[in-house]
Design an enzyme around this catalytic site. Structure first.
Site, PDB file in Angstrom:
ATOM      1  CD  GLU A  73      61.424 -19.155 -99.687  1.00  9.42           C
ATOM      2  OE1 GLU A  73      61.419 -19.494-100.212  1.00  9.42           O
ATOM      3  OE2 GLU A  73      60.441 -19.526 -98.067  1.00  9.42           O
ATOM      4  CG  HIS A 142      53.252 -20.163-107.190  1.00  7.42           C
ATOM      5  ND1 HIS A 142      51.985 -20.516-106.462  1.00  7.42           N
ATOM      6  CD2 HIS A 142      54.078 -20.431-106.186  1.00  7.42           C
ATOM      7  CE1 HIS A 142      52.238 -20.643-105.492  1.00  7.42           C
ATOM      8  NE2 HIS A 142      53.347 -20.899-105.518  1.00  7.42           N
TER       9      HIS A 142
END
Length: 343
Positions: A73, A142
């Site tokens: 990322e 998450h």
């Protein structure tokens, strides 16, 4: 044939479109409209996207416009920011915004602050988008909502769609905006169909960034929410309506800049305020709304303290029954409204 016979054809009616298809439509239209637009992220190309948002786009536009990246990322967010500085309009997909923490330096320090630090000479027209907040059974790492995280930072615009029209219109507006935009979607809404008006089916349809929408008119209490909890607010309003309580439901749509004027006008009318969000309570979106109302002219119209409905102040449990109790439900909103109204 009907046209040849001189018959007048009716205009296209509203249709049902899932949020996933609305996002795909927006990407397709903007890739076609502007050759500077490109999409990058993990599995967005040959696999059609982890959530199939980019379905069919790689086959249509090829490797230079839809780019599969390594699992890094920090790396591909940095590429997106650099490309934006160089004049392109990248759309950077995070498989989930929880992974954006790996790239938060690029989002905050590189994207959000560059226009200010260059005295306006360098624009960074990049969109960071992907699923945000709780999904279902994916555990604590998450399940975070990043609305307050990114909404805290000057230089960013932050949008949070609920319906298919929100999703399509906000994504198109974000891609066309000259500022970095964070678009926080809900994974649990991707497969949900919403009615899409004839206007929203147009290639030029956009939802203005910074403008909330009143989803339901009411007179007794104002409910303000964003993303998936907007639907819960509408359900709660239907329940309360049977008891004679009419809720005005505001879909915030944009976290930053926040349309506090629409909220103020509603509070002036209803004299009560309840905020609803999936994120944690401390320093949250609801806390900001309450503070802005307290500091502004609408405070004098409140007949009772504002009430916040939020996610539980704990890391998200994995067990389903605990997870359900950590996310605001319709019954929690009904309870909060009755508390605000003292009934």
């Amino acid at each position: 044939l009907q046209q040849r016979r001189g018959l007048r054809l009716s205009a296209p009616a509203a249709i049902q479109v899932t949020v996933r298809d609305a996002l795909n439509q927006a990407l397709d239209e903007e890739l076609e409209r502007d050759e500077r637009v490109f999409l990058l992220g993990e599995e967005v190309a040959q696999y059609d996207g982890a959530y199939k948002i980019s379905r069919g786009l790689w086959k249509k536009y090829g490797d230079k416009r839809v780019i599969d990246t390594p699992i890094s990322e920090m790396g591909f967010a940095g590429i997106a920011v650099g490309a934006a500085m160089a004049g392109l309009r990248p759309v950077c997909e995070f498989m989930t915004f929880n992974f954006s923490m790996q790239a938060i330096d690029q989002v905050i320090n590189s994207a959000a602050k560059t226009c200010y630090m260059s005295a306006g000479s360098i624009a960074v027209p990049v969109v960071f988008r992907g699923p945000n907040g709780a999904a279902a059974g994916v555990g604590a790492q998450h399940s975070q909502c990043f609305a307050a995280w990114y909404g805290h930072c000057p230089g960013l615009k932050v949008v949070s769609p609920w319906s298919s029209e929100d999703a399509k219109g906000l994504l198109k507006a974000s891609i066309r905006d000259d500022n970095p935009v964070v678009m926080l979607e809900s994974e649990l809404l991707y497969s949900v169909p919403f009615e899409m008006s004839e206007q929203a089916q147009s290639k030029e349809f956009i939802v203005p960034i910074g403008k909330a929408k009143i989803e339901r008119q009411g007179t007794h209490v104002t409910l303000v929410s964003h993303s998936r909890p907007v639907g819960h607010c509408i359900e709660a309003a239907a329940v309360l309506s049977k008891e004679g309580v009419e809720c005005e439901v505001i879909n915030l749509r944009t976290i930053r800049p926040m349309d506090i004027e629409t909220v103020e006008a509603s509070v002036v009318k209803t004299n009560h305020l309840v905020t609803v969000e999936g994120g944690w309570p401390q320093f949250g979106v609801g806390a900001e709304i309450c503070a802005r109302i307290m500091e502004g002219p609408a405070f004098n119209y409140l007949d009772a303290p504002a009430v916040r409905v939020t996610g539980a102040d704990v890391p998200m449990p994995y067990a389903k029954i605990l997870e359900d109790n950590c996310i605001p439900q319709v019954k929690d909103i009904v309870f909060a409204v009755k508390k605000a109204l003292n009934i």
